[in-house]
Design an enzyme around this catalytic site. Structure first.
Site, PDB file in Angstrom:
ATOM      1  N   ASP A 108       0.822  -1.202   0.000  1.00 40.71           N
ATOM      2  CA  ASP A 108       0.000   0.000   0.000  1.00 40.71           C
ATOM      3  C   ASP A 108       0.858   1.255   0.000  1.00 40.71           C
ATOM      4  O   ASP A 108       0.635   2.175  -0.763  1.00 40.71           O
ATOM      5  CB  ASP A 108      -0.976  -0.009   1.200  1.00 40.71           C
ATOM      6  CG  ASP A 108      -0.300  -0.393   2.516  1.00 40.71           C
ATOM      7  OD1 ASP A 108       0.931  -0.592   2.544  1.00 40.71           O
ATOM      8  OD2 ASP A 108      -1.017  -0.502   3.529  1.00 40.71           O
ATOM      9  N   ASP A 111       7.271   3.615   3.269  1.00 44.71           N
ATOM     10  CA  ASP A 111       7.660   4.608   4.275  1.00 44.71           C
ATOM     11  C   ASP A 111       9.161   4.458   4.553  1.00 44.71           C
ATOM     12  O   ASP A 111       9.982   5.055   3.858  1.00 44.71           O
ATOM     13  CB  ASP A 111       6.793   4.406   5.524  1.00 44.71           C
ATOM     14  CG  ASP A 111       6.998   5.485   6.577  1.00 44.71           C
ATOM     15  OD1 ASP A 111       7.825   6.394   6.339  1.00 44.71           O
ATOM     16  OD2 ASP A 111       6.346   5.442   7.628  1.00 44.71           O
ATOM     17  N   ASP A 165      -5.014   1.160   7.597  1.00 43.94           N
ATOM     18  CA  ASP A 165      -5.735   1.330   8.857  1.00 43.94           C
ATOM     19  C   ASP A 165      -4.923   2.107   9.872  1.00 43.94           C
ATOM     20  O   ASP A 165      -3.717   2.296   9.733  1.00 43.94           O
ATOM     21  CB  ASP A 165      -6.046  -0.044   9.459  1.00 43.94           C
ATOM     22  CG  ASP A 165      -4.791  -0.710  10.013  1.00 43.94           C
ATOM     23  OD1 ASP A 165      -3.771  -0.776   9.293  1.00 43.94           O
ATOM     24  OD2 ASP A 165      -4.816  -1.146  11.181  1.00 43.94           O
TER      25      ASP A 165
HETATM   26  P1  IMP Z   1       7.776   0.674   5.828  1.00 40.86           P
HETATM   27  O1  IMP Z   1       8.083  -0.754   6.119  1.00 40.86           O
HETATM   28  O2  IMP Z   1       8.271   1.609   6.907  1.00 40.86           O
HETATM   29  O3  IMP Z   1       8.161   1.141   4.446  1.00 40.86           O
HETATM   30  O4  IMP Z   1       6.237   0.876   5.947  1.00 40.86           O
HETATM   31  C1  IMP Z   1       5.412   0.255   5.124  1.00 40.86           C
HETATM   32  C2  IMP Z   1       4.262  -0.360   5.892  1.00 40.86           C
HETATM   33  O5  IMP Z   1       3.883   0.416   7.038  1.00 40.86           O
HETATM   34  C3  IMP Z   1       3.088  -0.377   4.981  1.00 40.86           C
HETATM   35  O6  IMP Z   1       2.955  -1.676   4.469  1.00 40.86           O
HETATM   36  C4  IMP Z   1       1.942  -0.016   5.880  1.00 40.86           C
HETATM   37  O7  IMP Z   1       1.383  -1.207   6.380  1.00 40.86           O
HETATM   38  C5  IMP Z   1       2.520   0.730   7.038  1.00 40.86           C
HETATM   39  N1  IMP Z   1       2.387   2.199   6.908  1.00 40.86           N
HETATM   40  C6  IMP Z   1       3.358   3.096   6.663  1.00 40.86           C
HETATM   41  N2  IMP Z   1       2.884   4.339   6.634  1.00 40.86           N
HETATM   42  C7  IMP Z   1       1.566   4.226   6.842  1.00 40.86           C
HETATM   43  C8  IMP Z   1       0.495   5.184   6.896  1.00 40.86           C
HETATM   44  O8  IMP Z   1       0.647   6.408   6.750  1.00 40.86           O
HETATM   45  N3  IMP Z   1      -0.739   4.669   7.129  1.00 40.86           N
HETATM   46  C9  IMP Z   1      -0.970   3.342   7.279  1.00 40.86           C
HETATM   47  N4  IMP Z   1      -0.014   2.423   7.240  1.00 40.86           N
HETATM   48  C10 IMP Z   1       1.247   2.867   7.024  1.00 40.86           C
HETATM   49 MG    MG Z   2       1.705  -3.008   5.354  1.00 38.35          MG
END
Ligand code: IMP
Ligand code: MG
Length: 180
Positions: A108, A111, A165
């Site tokens: 989705d 980050d 969510d």
């Molecule tokens: P990362 O592993 O830090 O890149 O984050 C990715 C995961 O964190 C995504 O698959 C989302 O499940 C969750 N995530 C990151 N940012 C958000 C946000 O703003 N809203 C909801 N879920 C988020």
């Molecule tokens: Mg996720």
């Protein structure tokens, strides 16, 4: 019952998401050349947040002429927090053999990049012939490698809806909004 949290501030409208997902499917089809090479790829949906994106993208790919298999990889989430607090962990594994297959991982939102890096390494370790990535949203943090395909750049806010969510709430919204 606890009071319901105030409505998210809309950022991406449902109709704009639908239009972008349709265009993204055509971009992916053109970029990967699966049809021309006679390849049927596997879409790897990162649960839970990417389930709505995956449902829309697999149908858009089918309309674009690029049929795909679908499998699911359940990774740990932020839990009730808005920031990652712990390393990514595997909650449930793929159920199909992706050995020798071309894989497109779908998430989705990008980050910190930890989830995508984990999923990419996991699919490579399972013997995928090629691993590519697509995200609907990208918070575009510096030093985080970009996904191969991206729907929209996303403001640095906590967003919900369209599968995403906050502690279980707002996944079913048709639009994407900010809750900060
Ligand atoms: P990362 O592993 O830090 O890149 O984050 C990715 C995961 O964190 C995504 O698959 C989302 O499940 C969750 N995530 C990151 N940012 C958000 C946000 O703003 N809203 C909801 N879920 C988020
Ligand atoms: Mg996720």
């Amino acid at each position: 019952m606890s009071p319901s949290p105030s409505e998210p501030t809309p950022i991406f409208r449902a109709e704009d998401i639908a239009r972008r997902v349709e265009a993204l499917a055509r971009e992916i089809d053109g970029g990967e050349g699966w049809r021309a090479r006679g390849v049927r790829p596997v879409l790897v949906c990162l649960l839970r947040g990417a389930f709505v994106f995956t449902a829309d993208l697999v149908r858009a790919l089918e309309r674009a002429g690029a049929g795909a298999d679908v499998d699911f990889l359940h990774l740990s989430s932020y839990g009730v927090s808005r920031v990652p607090e712990r390393p990514v962990a595997l909650i449930a594994d793929l159920t199909s053999d992706i050995g020798g297959r071309e894989v497109l991982i779908l998430d989705d939102i990008l980050d910190t990049g930890a989830s995508l890096a984990f999923a990419r390494a996991h699919c490579a370790a399972r013997g995928a012939a090629r691993v590519r990535t697509a995200v609907l949203l990208d918070k575009q943090r510096q030093s985080v490698p970009r996904a191969d395909y991206c729907g929209f750049p996303c403001p640095d806010r906590f967003v919900v809806g369209y599968g995403m969510d906050l502690a279980g709430t707002w996944r079913g919204l048709a639009y994407i909004g900010a809750v900060d």
